[in-house]
Design an enzyme around this catalytic site. Structure first.
Site, mmCIF file in Angstrom:
data_model
loop_
_atom_site.group_PDB
_atom_site.id
_atom_site.type_symbol
_atom_site.label_atom_id
_atom_site.label_comp_id
_atom_site.label_asym_id
_atom_site.label_seq_id
_atom_site.Cartn_x
_atom_site.Cartn_y
_atom_site.Cartn_z
ATOM 1 N N ARG A 71 -7.839 27.782 -9.010
ATOM 2 C CA ARG A 71 -7.207 28.602 -7.760
ATOM 3 C C ARG A 71 -6.008 28.476 -7.522
ATOM 4 N NH1 ARG A 71 -9.550 22.175 -5.092
ATOM 5 N NH2 ARG A 71 -10.638 22.177 -7.096
ATOM 6 N N LYS A 199 -20.924 19.935 -20.516
ATOM 7 C CA LYS A 199 -20.742 18.818 -20.553
ATOM 8 C C LYS A 199 -20.021 18.195 -19.961
ATOM 9 C CE LYS A 199 -20.537 14.168 -23.408
ATOM 10 N NZ LYS A 199 -19.249 14.236 -23.126
ATOM 11 N N HIS A 229 -21.979 20.630 -27.585
ATOM 12 C CA HIS A 229 -21.283 21.135 -29.268
ATOM 13 C C HIS A 229 -21.146 20.874 -30.511
ATOM 14 C CE1 HIS A 229 -18.013 18.199 -28.468
ATOM 15 N NE2 HIS A 229 -18.123 17.676 -29.959
ATOM 16 N N LYS A 233 -21.867 22.516 -34.566
ATOM 17 C CA LYS A 233 -21.295 22.495 -35.947
ATOM 18 C C LYS A 233 -22.191 22.898 -36.868
ATOM 19 C CE LYS A 233 -19.274 18.683 -33.788
ATOM 20 N NZ LYS A 233 -17.601 18.259 -33.925
ATOM 21 N N GLU A 267 -15.354 7.203 -34.122
ATOM 22 C CA GLU A 267 -13.440 8.231 -33.342
ATOM 23 C C GLU A 267 -12.501 7.131 -34.327
ATOM 24 O OE1 GLU A 267 -13.376 11.310 -30.579
ATOM 25 O OE2 GLU A 267 -15.665 10.145 -29.630
ATOM 26 N N HIS A 291 -24.575 14.214 -27.855
ATOM 27 C CA HIS A 291 -24.396 13.841 -28.847
ATOM 28 C C HIS A 291 -25.530 13.299 -30.018
ATOM 29 C CE1 HIS A 291 -21.126 15.828 -27.511
ATOM 30 N NE2 HIS A 291 -20.890 14.985 -27.389
ATOM 31 N N LYS A 391 -14.543 4.659 -29.740
ATOM 32 C CA LYS A 391 -13.356 4.770 -30.153
ATOM 33 C C LYS A 391 -12.218 3.825 -30.986
ATOM 34 C CE LYS A 391 -13.343 8.506 -27.199
ATOM 35 N NZ LYS A 391 -13.555 9.304 -27.244
ATOM 36 N N LYS A 396 -12.283 8.720 -38.857
ATOM 37 C CA LYS A 396 -12.867 9.368 -38.158
ATOM 38 C C LYS A 396 -14.100 10.026 -39.485
ATOM 39 C CE LYS A 396 -13.200 13.772 -35.643
ATOM 40 N NZ LYS A 396 -13.743 13.666 -34.711
HETATM 41 C C1 BG6 Z 1 -16.880 14.758 -26.719
HETATM 42 C C2 BG6 Z 1 -17.053 13.155 -26.027
HETATM 43 O O1 BG6 Z 1 -18.126 15.384 -25.745
HETATM 44 O O2 BG6 Z 1 -16.863 14.866 -28.436
HETATM 45 C C3 BG6 Z 1 -15.175 12.565 -26.249
HETATM 46 O O3 BG6 Z 1 -16.290 14.089 -24.730
HETATM 47 C C4 BG6 Z 1 -15.633 13.047 -27.913
HETATM 48 O O4 BG6 Z 1 -14.858 11.552 -26.217
HETATM 49 C C5 BG6 Z 1 -16.149 14.184 -28.248
HETATM 50 O O5 BG6 Z 1 -14.335 12.270 -28.322
HETATM 51 C C6 BG6 Z 1 -16.192 14.280 -30.111
HETATM 52 O O6 BG6 Z 1 -15.769 15.270 -30.856
HETATM 53 P P1 BG6 Z 1 -15.681 16.007 -31.869
HETATM 54 O O7 BG6 Z 1 -16.180 17.125 -32.311
HETATM 55 O O8 BG6 Z 1 -14.376 15.287 -31.981
HETATM 56 O O9 BG6 Z 1 -16.970 15.003 -32.668
#
Ligand code: BG6
Length: 541
Positions: A71, A199, A229, A233, A267, A291, A391, A396
Site C-alpha cells: 500500500r 497461513k 512452514h 523443516k 514454545e 502444524h 506458549k 522450546k
Molecule cells: C506459527 C504460529 O505458525 O508458528 C506462531 O502462528 C508460532 O504462533 C510459530 O510461534 C512457531 O513456529 P516455530 O517454527 O518457531 O516452531
C-alpha cells in the site's frame, strides 16, 4: 535396579554415497515473484532472508526477480533499501558485501497498490510484469505470494482473476469461472502461474471452504501452494526418510509394538505483539489445525506408492479421514486447555497472558492445548496420540516421541524388581534436529543392574551443515512446481472439520479458571492428568 548412566557424547558420521547425494533435487525455474504485503513483517523477517540464502547457495535460477507490492508509496530504490535493511544481522555472511548486494538487490522492484479493490491497479500490475519479464527473460513464469493479512486474500485473488493474471485466461465479472469457459474467453498465457497462500487458511471450516472455493474459481489446485512452514523443516521431511528409506522401522510402526505417540510443540515465547491475531485464534487454531496435525499425518500415514507429491498428500488425507471425531461427552478425557499466568522464564518474571498489550483483561483465549486422538484403522487401533502445544513453556522444543510397548515377559524379575522403561524413539524437530533411540543396557560389573542408554543422532553433528530455514525449502519447491510440502485443499478442510466441535464447545463454555499454568512450566496439571489416567506420562523434553 534401574540406573541412569551419565550421558556420553556420541558422534555419528554421516556417509553419503555420491550416487545418493541428491535423490532428486527440485530445480527452480526462472520466475518473477510478486509479493503482496512486501513491506510487512513476514516478507522482511522470512522471505527476503530466505531468498538471500538461496541466492548465496546458488539455489535460485539464473533468471528471477521480485516485485514487491504494498500500500505504501515507494520507489524501487526505497524498497531496495528496506530489503537491504532486512538482511542486516540475518545474512550468514554478517554484513552483506557490496558486490554481493549489487547483484542481489537489483532484482527487487516495487509497485504501489493504493487500493486493492481497484481493477485498474491490477491492469497496471500486469503491464509491469510484462516489462519485467522482458528484462529478466523469465519466460512468463510468475509466483504470486500472499503475505498480507488473511482478510485480503479473497479480494486479491478475485482481482488477479479479473485482470487475467491467474494464467487461466481472464475472468469476467459474474463469471462462475469454469476453467473451460475462461480458457475460451482469452488464451492461456505462456509460462506457469502459481499462488502461495500463507497461513492461517481460514478461521474455521466454513471460512476455509469459502476461501478454497474463491481461490479455485481463479486458480487450479495444481497452481496452489498453501504454506505450513513446519513441512519445510528438515527434521519433518526426514520423517519420510526415516520411515521409508530404512527397512527396520516400518515392521514395528504399528499397534503391535507401539504403545502410544506423543507430539509436543512447546514454545518459550509469549504472543509478542500479535494479540490482535492471537486473541481470536488461540492455540488450537494457531498450532493444531496446521502444524501438529501435519506432524500427526506424517508419523501415522501408510507408505505411499511413490515419492510423488500427490501420493504423499493422498496418504495424509487418509489419516485425517481416519481420526476418530472428538467425543464432546467425555471432553475432559481428551482435550485440555490452558492459559499462561505470571511466572519465571530464565530467571526473569514474566506477566500473565491477560496483561500482554492488546489482550482482554478477562480473555478466555487458550495459549495451551493438549489433545488425545485415536486413529481408527488397522495400523493404529488402540494406540493413543497425545498432542500438546503451548506458549511460555519451560523450554522450546518440538518433538515426536514414539513410545514402544513394554517387554512381554520380564525374565530378569528376581534381580530387577521394578518395571523396565519402554524403548522410545524421539524425533526432534527443534531446537536440535535429530533422532534418539533409548533402550536398556546392563551396567558394567558383576551385579545385575540395568540402565537406560540413548543412541543420539543429530543432524548438524553428523552432516556438518546447518539446516536451511523452512522458507528456503518451500520457496525453491514452489519455483520447481513441487507441491509435496504444501497443504492440499481437502487436507485443510478435513483438519478444520476435525477441530470444529472442540472449537465450538470451548467457545460456548469459557474456561472457568484461567490462567491455569505459570509461565515457565509445561502447561496445566490437567494435561499431565490426561496421560496419568492412562498410566502414562509426558516425556520431559
Ligand atoms: C506459527 C504460529 O505458525 O508458528 C506462531 O502462528 C508460532 O504462533 C510459530 O510461534 C512457531 O513456529 P516455530 O517454527 O518457531 O516452531
Amino acid at each position: 535396579m534401574q540406573k541412569e548412566p551419565k550421558k556420553t557424547g556420541q558422534t555419528f558420521i554421516a556417509q553419503v554415497s555420491p550416487e545418493n547425494e541428491s535423490i532428486q533435487e527440485p530445480t527452480a525455474q526462472s520466475c518473477g515473484i510478486v509479493i503482496f504485503g512486501a513491506t510487512g513483517d513476514l516478507t522482511q523477517r522470512k522471505l527476503i532472508p530466505a531468498l538471500f540464502h538461496l541466492f548465496q547457495g546458488w539455489l535460485l535460477p539464473d533468471r528471477w526477480y521480485v516485485l514487491g507490492v504494498g500500500r505504501k508509496k515507494m520507489t524501487h530504490e526505497d524498497f531496495r533499501t528496506s530489503v537491504r535493511k532486512s538482511l542486516d544481522g540475518v545474512s550468514r555472511m554478517g554484513q552483506v558485501p557490496t558486490a554481493v548486494w549489487e547483484t542481489f538487490g537489483k532484482r527487487f522492484y516495487y509497485a504501489p497498490l493504493s487500493d486493492i479493490e481497484k481493477p485498474k491497479e491490477y491492469a497496471q500490475l500486469g503491464k509491469d510484469l510484462v516489462e519485467l519479464e522482458q528484462v529478466h527473460k523469465t519466460g512468463g513464469n510468475r509466483i504470486f505470494y500472499l503475505a498480507t493479512p488473511p482478510g485480503l486474500y479473497s479480494t486479491i485473488v478475485h482481482q488477479l482473476g479479473m485482470a487475467g493474471l491467474s494464467g487461466q485466461g481472464q475472468k469476467r465479472a459474474g463469471d462462475h469461472c469454469k476453467t473451460e469457459q475462461k480458457t475460451k474467453s482469452s488464451p492461456k498465457k505462456k509460462g506457469s502461474v502459481r499462488l502461495i497462500v500463507e497461513k492461517p487458511f481460514g478461521t474455521d471450516l466454513e471460512s476455509a471452504q469459502n476461501l478454497n472455493q474463491e481461490i479455485r474459481e481463479v486458480f487450479g489446485e495444481e497452481q496452489l501452494y498453501r504454506i505450513d512452514h513446519y513441512l519445510g523443516k528438515e527434521a519433518v521431511q526426514n520423517m519420510l526418510f526415516l520411515r521409508y528409506a530404512n527397512a527396520i522401522f516400518e515392521p514395528i510402526w504399528n499397534r503391535r509394538y507401539i504403545d502410544h505417540i506423543q507430539i509436543t510443540a512447546a514454545e518459550t515465547l509469549g504472543i509478542e505483539s500479535r494479540a490482535g491475531y492471537y486473541e481470536e485464534a488461540g492455540a488450537l487454531r494457531d498450532m493444531f489445525q496446521n502444524h501438529l496435525l501435519q506432524l500427526l499425518c506424517l508419523v501415522a500415514m501408510e507408505a505411499p506408492s511413490s515419492f510423488e507429491s500427490e501420493r504423499i498428500r493422498d496418504e495424509k488425507v487418509k489419516v485425517l479421514r481416519s481420526v476418530r471425531p472428538i467425543n464432546l461427552e467425555q471432553i475432559d478425557q481428551c482435550a485440555i486447555r490452558g492459559q499462561y499466568g505470571k511466572g519465571l522464564m530464565d530467571g526473569v518474571t514474566v506477566d500473565d497472558y491477560r496483561k500482554e498489550p492488546g489482550v482482554a483483561a478477562h480473555s478466555k483465549t487458550e495459549t495451551f492445548a493438549a489433545l488425545k486422538l485415536h486413529i481408527d484403522n488397522w495400523r493404529w487401533q488402540g494406540v493413543p496420540f497425545y498432542l500438546r502445544s503451548g506458549k511460555r513453556m519451560a523450554k522450546k522444543s518440538t518433538e515426536i516421541v514414539i513410545v514402544f510397548k513394554e517387554v512381554p515377559h520380564l525374565l530378569f524379575k528376581p534381580m530387577i524388581p521394578g518395571r523396565l522403561e519402554s524403548n522410545t524413539l524421539v524425533l526432534s524437530v527443534q531446537p536440535t534436529e535429530g533422532i534418539a533411540l533409548t533402550f536398556q543396557a546392563k551396567y558394567p560389573g558383576p551385579k545385575f543392574s540395568v540402565g537406560r542408554v540413548t543412541m543420539d543422532f543429530n543432524y548438524s553433528g553428523a552432516f556438518h551443515s546447518a539446516s536451511p530455514d523452512a522458507y528456503e525449502r518451500l520457496l525453491v519447491d514452489c519455483m520447481a512446481g513441487d507441491q509435496m510440502l504444501f497443504s492440499r485443499g481437502d487436507w485443510i478442510e478435513l483438519s478444520w472439520k476435525l477441530l470444529m466441535p472442540l472449537l465450538n464447545h470451548w467457545k460456548k463454555t469459557p474456561a472457568p479458571c484461567f490462567p491455569n499454568y505459570p509461565s515457565g512450566s509445561f502447561g496445566p496439571k490437567e494435561a499431565d492428568e490426561l496421560l496419568k489416567r492412562d498410566g502414562r506420562a509426558w516425556r520431559s523434553p
